[in-house]
Design a protein around this motif. Sequence first.
Motif, PDB file in Angstrom:
ATOM      1  N   CYS A 382       0.857  -1.191   0.000  1.00 45.63           N
ATOM      2  CA  CYS A 382       0.000   0.000   0.000  1.00 45.63           C
ATOM      3  C   CYS A 382       0.889   1.235   0.000  1.00 45.63           C
ATOM      4  O   CYS A 382       1.788   1.366   0.826  1.00 45.63           O
ATOM      5  CB  CYS A 382      -0.898   0.007   1.227  1.00 45.63           C
ATOM      6  N   ILE A 383       0.669   2.149  -0.948  1.00 46.39           N
ATOM      7  CA  ILE A 383       1.476   3.364  -0.990  1.00 46.39           C
ATOM      8  C   ILE A 383       0.724   4.533  -0.366  1.00 46.39           C
ATOM      9  O   ILE A 383       1.097   5.685  -0.543  1.00 46.39           O
ATOM     10  CB  ILE A 383       1.923   3.711  -2.422  1.00 46.39           C
ATOM     11  N   ARG A 384      -0.354   4.242   0.341  1.00 46.79           N
ATOM     12  CA  ARG A 384      -1.138   5.239   1.064  1.00 46.79           C
ATOM     13  C   ARG A 384      -1.592   6.391   0.163  1.00 46.79           C
ATOM     14  O   ARG A 384      -1.587   7.546   0.574  1.00 46.79           O
ATOM     15  CB  ARG A 384      -0.343   5.790   2.258  1.00 46.79           C
ATOM     16  N   ALA A 386      -4.478   6.989  -0.815  1.00 49.81           N
ATOM     17  CA  ALA A 386      -5.794   7.485  -0.376  1.00 49.81           C
ATOM     18  C   ALA A 386      -6.842   7.442  -1.475  1.00 49.81           C
ATOM     19  O   ALA A 386      -7.933   7.958  -1.296  1.00 49.81           O
ATOM     20  CB  ALA A 386      -5.707   8.881   0.225  1.00 49.81           C
ATOM     21  N   CYS A 388      -8.478   4.888  -2.308  1.00 50.08           N
ATOM     22  CA  CYS A 388      -9.579   4.074  -1.790  1.00 50.08           C
ATOM     23  C   CYS A 388     -10.418   4.878  -0.807  1.00 50.08           C
ATOM     24  O   CYS A 388     -11.628   4.710  -0.749  1.00 50.08           O
ATOM     25  CB  CYS A 388      -9.034   2.810  -1.141  1.00 50.08           C
ATOM     26  N   LEU A 399      -7.741   1.279   3.421  1.00 52.29           N
ATOM     27  CA  LEU A 399      -6.333   0.944   3.620  1.00 52.29           C
ATOM     28  C   LEU A 399      -6.068   0.536   5.064  1.00 52.29           C
ATOM     29  O   LEU A 399      -5.353  -0.428   5.313  1.00 52.29           O
ATOM     30  CB  LEU A 399      -5.413   2.105   3.182  1.00 52.29           C
ATOM     31  N   CYS A 431      -7.439   0.873  -6.516  1.00 51.42           N
ATOM     32  CA  CYS A 431      -6.119   0.742  -5.878  1.00 51.42           C
ATOM     33  C   CYS A 431      -5.004   0.564  -6.907  1.00 51.42           C
ATOM     34  O   CYS A 431      -4.995  -0.403  -7.655  1.00 51.42           O
ATOM     35  CB  CYS A 431      -6.114  -0.438  -4.922  1.00 51.42           C
ATOM     36  N   SER A 433      -2.039  -0.214  -6.353  1.00 51.08           N
ATOM     37  CA  SER A 433      -1.180  -1.332  -5.971  1.00 51.08           C
ATOM     38  C   SER A 433      -1.892  -2.666  -6.157  1.00 51.08           C
ATOM     39  O   SER A 433      -1.349  -3.708  -5.816  1.00 51.08           O
ATOM     40  CB  SER A 433      -0.735  -1.193  -4.512  1.00 51.08           C
TER      41      SER A 433
END
Lengths: 518, 357
Positions: A382-384, A386, A388, A399, A431, A433
């Motif tokens: 997860c690259i955060r 945001a 999602c 997340l 997402c 990722s």
Amino acid sequence: MGSPDQIPLSAASRLGRLLRRWGVHPDGRKHPAAGTEIAVLPLPPRLTLPLMQHIGAPARPIVAAGDRVLRGQMIAEAAGPISAPIHAPTSGTIAGIAEVPVPHPSGLTGPAILLDVDGKDEALETEGADPWTLEPAEIARRVSAAGIVGMGGATFPSAVKLALGQKKPIPTLILNGGECEPYLSCDDRLMRERAAEVIDGARIILRAIGGERVLIGVENNKPEAIDALAAAAASHAEVQVVAVPSRYPMGSEKQLINWLTGQEVPADGRAADIGVVVHNVGTAAAIHRALRFGEPLTRRIVTVSGGAIRTPRNLEVRIGTPLSALVDFCGGTTGEVARWVMGGPMMGLSVSNLAVPIIKGSGGLLALREEETADGADAGPCIRCASCVGACPIGLMPLDMAALIRSGDLKASVDIGLKDCIACGTCSYVCPSHIPLVHYFNYAKGELASQDKGKLRQDAIKQLAEERSARMEREAREKAEAAAARKAERERAKAEAAAKAAAKKAAQEAAKQEESTT
Amino acid sequence: MNTVLSSPHAIGARSVGNVMGLVLIALVPATLAGFWRFGWPSVYLWLVTILACVATEVLCVRLRGLSAGKAVFDGSAVLTGWLLAMSLPPWAPWWIGVVGGVFAVAITKHLFGGLGQNLFNPAMAARVMLLISFPVEMTQWLLPTPDALPGALDALAITFGAGAPDAMSSASLLGHIKAEATKGVLLDQSLPGHYSATAFGMGERQGSLGETSALLLLAGGIFLVIKGVIGLRIPLAFLAGVVVPAAIASAVAPDHYLGPVAHLLSGGVMLAAFFIATDYVTSASTPLGQWIFGLGCGLLTWIIRTWGAYPEGIAFAIMLMNATAPLIDQYTRPRIFGRKRDGRSLNPAETVKARAR
Ligand code: SF4
Ligand code: SF4
């Protein structure tokens, strides 16, 4: 008619719309299926009718192998208040009841009635009625007898929702014509080709729930459907057709209600609590047929599509038809099927066996090519980003929920909203990722459900044990009491005997004395 | 085909590599402008820094037993190196780039668990480390002289040899006014001749390799917003956090406080607002949290610039906010649909009442 501006919304909910732009705009891919008229699929040689085609208790079979049945004849009855009967979709002979592969997430088998089709398609004599002469309760009863369930995929028995109106009238009926899932166009075709049936069904439902108005929400990517419905509703002032933005998941019940009325369904409540009930447009058409013609639910419209289907289109299919028959009718596949999906790509169910039958809630069958699926995209960290968070229609933090589930802390994920997740798939879709977020959530929900079940079982065992010890205590007490009673009885008898003996003795003595005196 | 595969069965087109690629594209114009202004030494420094980051990434990934190909191709190491190079003095010696790059990737990223796990923005952490360890090399600002730049060969001597000739370096605007202010010189005297809004907007000023072309950076940022790579919340809040206090302070005491436009166009505000504070991993992820995060970065930047010991405060401001981002997220979770802010379900009776009103 047809303009969204006719609905008065508060300034706050208008501002909310601007600030919270939830959802995604997946590639629609509705064509070419959406542009082609509904075709009727010929009868297959055998129909497979699972007993579990709805939410609630499975139906109870009332036929046996060898019975001849007619179209529309009930072959399994509802088992309890939340259940639905099943009717023979055509005439033929019951071949038996067997465990067969069914459309279910577990990929497991389930019991089904097998019907050998005789090809005559003889129907049971049925009779319709004028719904305007029927009491609301009678309308609900007939809908229940017709085996109608939510046809948008939720498959909740419709009559239960109609009966809600008997406790307290429900002012607003919303018909869901959103059809926001990519590929699917079965509702679109239905609204275009059978708008009058949909409107009539809606008015019948309105009578059943004691309502005042019908709002039909249709995504603005279906202008023909909106026009057709608006024309059919022209002479009914209580019916209003409203174009809603094409945005996934606009067709989710809570989101549609919110968009159309500005109201929010409470998390611990249901739509009826805020005076709204939602039915799918397909359900309305089925209710129209059940009431007007006494026709039970035995067929539905299914979109057959996906990049690997040769001629994608919408088919009217008898319930119980195997998926393979639909595929064959659409010219088969191009051979590049990476995944078969029942329903839409966002919330549908992946199936591996084309012997699985169409059931009441199946709106689509998709043969997806590899590039249309999530296959081959490995999940990264997860690259955060945001994405999602912004896309979740419920306002969750996917997340964080996924991270907590991954670390095994299911309880913490519930604390931040896991149970409010509607599994719409929006977060997984956006997402970058390619983290299978929904997979985590479904896993966690399943795990929690089985924990709850385990806890219930433990509670039940504990209760049984308690009851047993209470019983033993009671028995012991009763035994002791009985023993005490017997002892008392014996003593009393002894005392009585002693008294008697004493009396006898006294009498004898007295007699003796008398004797001696005389 | 026997496995049961989870929904959704389709995914969006965006991938991590794709996102990083778009950010790199957005950086190109400002970077080229930097090269044009500062010449070959800046090109070499840029290359060396990126190479150091990529090499460190490969090494770390290998050491951690992961597959190297994917990690490098997701572009995050290139981006880290690029951003770090953008914030270095353009004629800094090669080892500044190498030390910074290794520190950024090995310490701030992989020591914290790799992609997505780091608390601090790697480029900013490296810049702060360099500034503290090598204050001389890190404050060698030179006036851009596109007409009198060294050739490619002479430039090698600058980057890999002796460094920037002393004669060419001078203080940046922020450094200059800070130094003057400590001597008691007010802005009405220290500013003229050192600042012009048009020149600064075009990037004709001293500064790091990539931070000087404010307008090109703005263009790149807008490109990213249009592409949906970054949101508007953090950049807008960042700029507001600098502009609002600067406007108020300079209105009250114009001799003591630099005006809002000068603040925006000097130092690394544009670079930081659009490219660094918006770093996914180290910024806040809730909508409200992003406003707070951006505002905090901007405000702290202005405070450090105005009263701190260092002339430029962006790297410190961002690192401070990085550290608070998890906390901000925790306290700014969005309201859940059908619930009140405190998590209790909406009460149906209340909603019906609200409707009646
Ligand atoms: S699946 Fe759940 S968490 Fe994901 S977007 Fe839908 S509601 Fe939100
Ligand atoms: S969309 Fe995926 S990568 Fe982005 S924050 Fe959510 S889970 Fe992480």
